[in-house]
Design a protein around this motif. Structure first.
Motif, mmCIF file in Angstrom:
data_model
loop_
_atom_site.group_PDB
_atom_site.id
_atom_site.type_symbol
_atom_site.label_atom_id
_atom_site.label_comp_id
_atom_site.label_asym_id
_atom_site.label_seq_id
_atom_site.Cartn_x
_atom_site.Cartn_y
_atom_site.Cartn_z
ATOM 1 N N ASP A 121 70.957 39.063 -43.582
ATOM 2 C CA ASP A 121 71.383 40.167 -44.451
ATOM 3 C C ASP A 121 72.746 39.869 -45.060
ATOM 4 O O ASP A 121 72.976 40.085 -46.253
ATOM 5 C CB ASP A 121 71.460 41.480 -43.665
ATOM 6 C CG ASP A 121 70.113 42.018 -43.241
ATOM 7 O OD1 ASP A 121 69.066 41.482 -43.668
ATOM 8 O OD2 ASP A 121 70.113 42.993 -42.457
ATOM 9 N N ASP A 122 73.658 39.366 -44.244
ATOM 10 C CA ASP A 122 74.996 39.079 -44.728
ATOM 11 C C ASP A 122 74.997 37.951 -45.751
ATOM 12 O O ASP A 122 75.692 38.029 -46.767
ATOM 13 C CB ASP A 122 75.938 38.751 -43.573
ATOM 14 C CG ASP A 122 77.380 38.693 -44.021
ATOM 15 O OD1 ASP A 122 77.826 39.600 -44.756
ATOM 16 O OD2 ASP A 122 78.087 37.741 -43.644
ATOM 17 N N ALA A 123 74.214 36.913 -45.505
ATOM 18 C CA ALA A 123 74.136 35.796 -46.457
ATOM 19 C C ALA A 123 73.597 36.278 -47.801
ATOM 20 O O ALA A 123 74.091 35.881 -48.868
ATOM 21 C CB ALA A 123 73.256 34.683 -45.898
ATOM 22 N N ILE A 124 72.614 37.149 -47.774
ATOM 23 C CA ILE A 124 72.036 37.687 -49.006
ATOM 24 C C ILE A 124 73.047 38.581 -49.718
ATOM 25 O O ILE A 124 73.233 38.487 -50.938
ATOM 26 C CB ILE A 124 70.724 38.435 -48.701
ATOM 27 C CG1 ILE A 124 69.676 37.457 -48.151
ATOM 28 C CG2 ILE A 124 70.209 39.165 -49.944
ATOM 29 C CD1 ILE A 124 68.506 38.123 -47.460
ATOM 30 N N ALA A 125 73.734 39.424 -48.968
ATOM 31 C CA ALA A 125 74.749 40.305 -49.559
ATOM 32 C C ALA A 125 75.890 39.495 -50.170
ATOM 33 O O ALA A 125 76.391 39.836 -51.253
ATOM 34 C CB ALA A 125 75.282 41.273 -48.508
ATOM 35 N N GLN A 126 76.279 38.440 -49.497
ATOM 36 C CA GLN A 126 77.359 37.586 -50.012
ATOM 37 C C GLN A 126 76.947 36.962 -51.347
ATOM 38 O O GLN A 126 77.713 36.968 -52.310
ATOM 39 C CB GLN A 126 77.693 36.503 -49.000
ATOM 40 C CG GLN A 126 78.824 35.601 -49.428
ATOM 41 C CD GLN A 126 79.186 34.578 -48.362
ATOM 42 O OE1 GLN A 126 78.537 34.469 -47.320
ATOM 43 N NE2 GLN A 126 80.233 33.837 -48.614
ATOM 44 N N THR A 127 75.734 36.428 -51.411
ATOM 45 C CA THR A 127 75.230 35.839 -52.657
ATOM 46 C C THR A 127 75.137 36.894 -53.755
ATOM 47 O O THR A 127 75.510 36.642 -54.905
ATOM 48 C CB THR A 127 73.848 35.197 -52.421
ATOM 49 O OG1 THR A 127 74.002 34.137 -51.472
ATOM 50 C CG2 THR A 127 73.254 34.648 -53.700
ATOM 51 N N ALA A 128 74.635 38.066 -53.407
ATOM 52 C CA ALA A 128 74.483 39.138 -54.386
ATOM 53 C C ALA A 128 75.837 39.564 -54.954
ATOM 54 O O ALA A 128 75.994 39.694 -56.164
ATOM 55 C CB ALA A 128 73.764 40.328 -53.745
ATOM 56 N N ALA A 129 76.818 39.768 -54.083
ATOM 57 C CA ALA A 129 78.149 40.178 -54.526
ATOM 58 C C ALA A 129 78.814 39.091 -55.372
ATOM 59 O O ALA A 129 79.471 39.380 -56.368
ATOM 60 C CB ALA A 129 79.025 40.534 -53.325
ATOM 61 N N ALA A 130 78.631 37.849 -54.973
ATOM 62 C CA ALA A 130 79.215 36.725 -55.716
ATOM 63 C C ALA A 130 78.637 36.616 -57.121
ATOM 64 O O ALA A 130 79.317 36.161 -58.048
ATOM 65 C CB ALA A 130 79.015 35.432 -54.938
ATOM 66 N N ALA A 131 77.389 37.016 -57.301
ATOM 67 C CA ALA A 131 76.757 36.949 -58.622
ATOM 68 C C ALA A 131 77.491 37.824 -59.633
ATOM 69 O O ALA A 131 77.598 37.459 -60.799
ATOM 70 C CB ALA A 131 75.297 37.363 -58.530
ATOM 71 N N LEU A 132 78.009 38.964 -59.193
ATOM 72 C CA LEU A 132 78.758 39.835 -60.098
ATOM 73 C C LEU A 132 80.080 39.176 -60.462
ATOM 74 O O LEU A 132 80.446 39.119 -61.622
ATOM 75 C CB LEU A 132 78.989 41.202 -59.471
ATOM 76 C CG LEU A 132 79.801 42.172 -60.329
ATOM 77 C CD1 LEU A 132 79.114 42.441 -61.657
ATOM 78 C CD2 LEU A 132 80.037 43.465 -59.583
ATOM 79 N N SER A 133 80.778 38.659 -59.471
ATOM 80 C CA SER A 133 82.064 38.018 -59.723
ATOM 81 C C SER A 133 81.901 36.821 -60.657
ATOM 82 O O SER A 133 82.689 36.614 -61.574
ATOM 83 C CB SER A 133 82.708 37.559 -58.411
ATOM 84 O OG SER A 133 82.938 38.671 -57.580
ATOM 85 N N ALA A 134 80.858 36.022 -60.437
ATOM 86 C CA ALA A 134 80.621 34.834 -61.255
ATOM 87 C C ALA A 134 80.268 35.209 -62.680
ATOM 88 O O ALA A 134 80.674 34.537 -63.628
ATOM 89 C CB ALA A 134 79.505 33.995 -60.643
ATOM 90 N N ALA A 135 79.543 36.296 -62.861
ATOM 91 C CA ALA A 135 79.112 36.710 -64.198
ATOM 92 C C ALA A 135 80.262 37.270 -65.021
ATOM 93 O O ALA A 135 80.254 37.207 -66.239
ATOM 94 C CB ALA A 135 78.002 37.748 -64.091
ATOM 95 N N VAL A 136 81.286 37.795 -64.353
ATOM 96 C CA VAL A 136 82.392 38.446 -65.039
ATOM 97 C C VAL A 136 83.432 37.432 -65.492
ATOM 98 O O VAL A 136 84.122 37.641 -66.469
ATOM 99 C CB VAL A 136 83.037 39.532 -64.140
ATOM 100 C CG1 VAL A 136 84.265 40.122 -64.771
ATOM 101 C CG2 VAL A 136 82.019 40.614 -63.853
#
Length: 137
Positions: A121-136
């Motif tokens: 769950d944490d690995a998935i959440a980390q990837t998901a959150a990073a996707a927003l930062s990377a897109a911005v």
């Protein structure tokens, strides 16, 4: 302060779904705005029904305290500075899988993931959150 758009919330979910598929674990993913209101949600095929509330709770905990959900555990545990804190705010989820969503140094929401092991769950959440930062960027 920046707002979390629907497009951004959907990017967070999409990144989480891809990571969950890589790990072969069906999960529930909740994205909340900075006020801890539901912005987007997905329940992958075969994801556990009981994990819906947990994903939302992890995201809510992270949004309310603007930190990873598991970071609150040290405050809540017996002998911690805020023993029983997890009973506040209608109940908090103080294990991994909830992460704040940050844009330009400010928290605009949070993502919560549940359905796999806590580490998954944490690995998935980390990837998901990073996707927003990377897109911005």
């Amino acid at each position: 302060m920046s707002m979390l758009s629907l497009d951004e919330a959907e990017r967070v979910i999409a990144a989480g779904v891809v990571r969950a598929a890589e790990l072969s674990v069906p999960v529930n993913i909740a994205v909340l705005d900075a006020g801890a209101n539901l912005k987007a949600f997905v329940r992958m095929d075969r994801a556990l029904l009981g994990s819906i509330d947990i994903a939302m709770g992890k995201a809510r905990t992270s949004a309310l305290f603007q930190m990873n959900s598991e970071a609150l555990f040290d405050f809540c545990k017996p002998g911690g500075t805020s023993f029983g804190l997890e009973n506040s705010n209608g109940g908090l989820f103080v294990f991994a899988g909830g992460r704040p969503l940050v844009v330009g140094g400010g928290v605009v929401g949070a993502v919560g993931v549940s359905g796999g092991s806590v580490a998954q769950d944490d690995a998935i959440a980390q990837t998901a959150a990073a996707a927003l930062s990377a897109a911005v960027v």
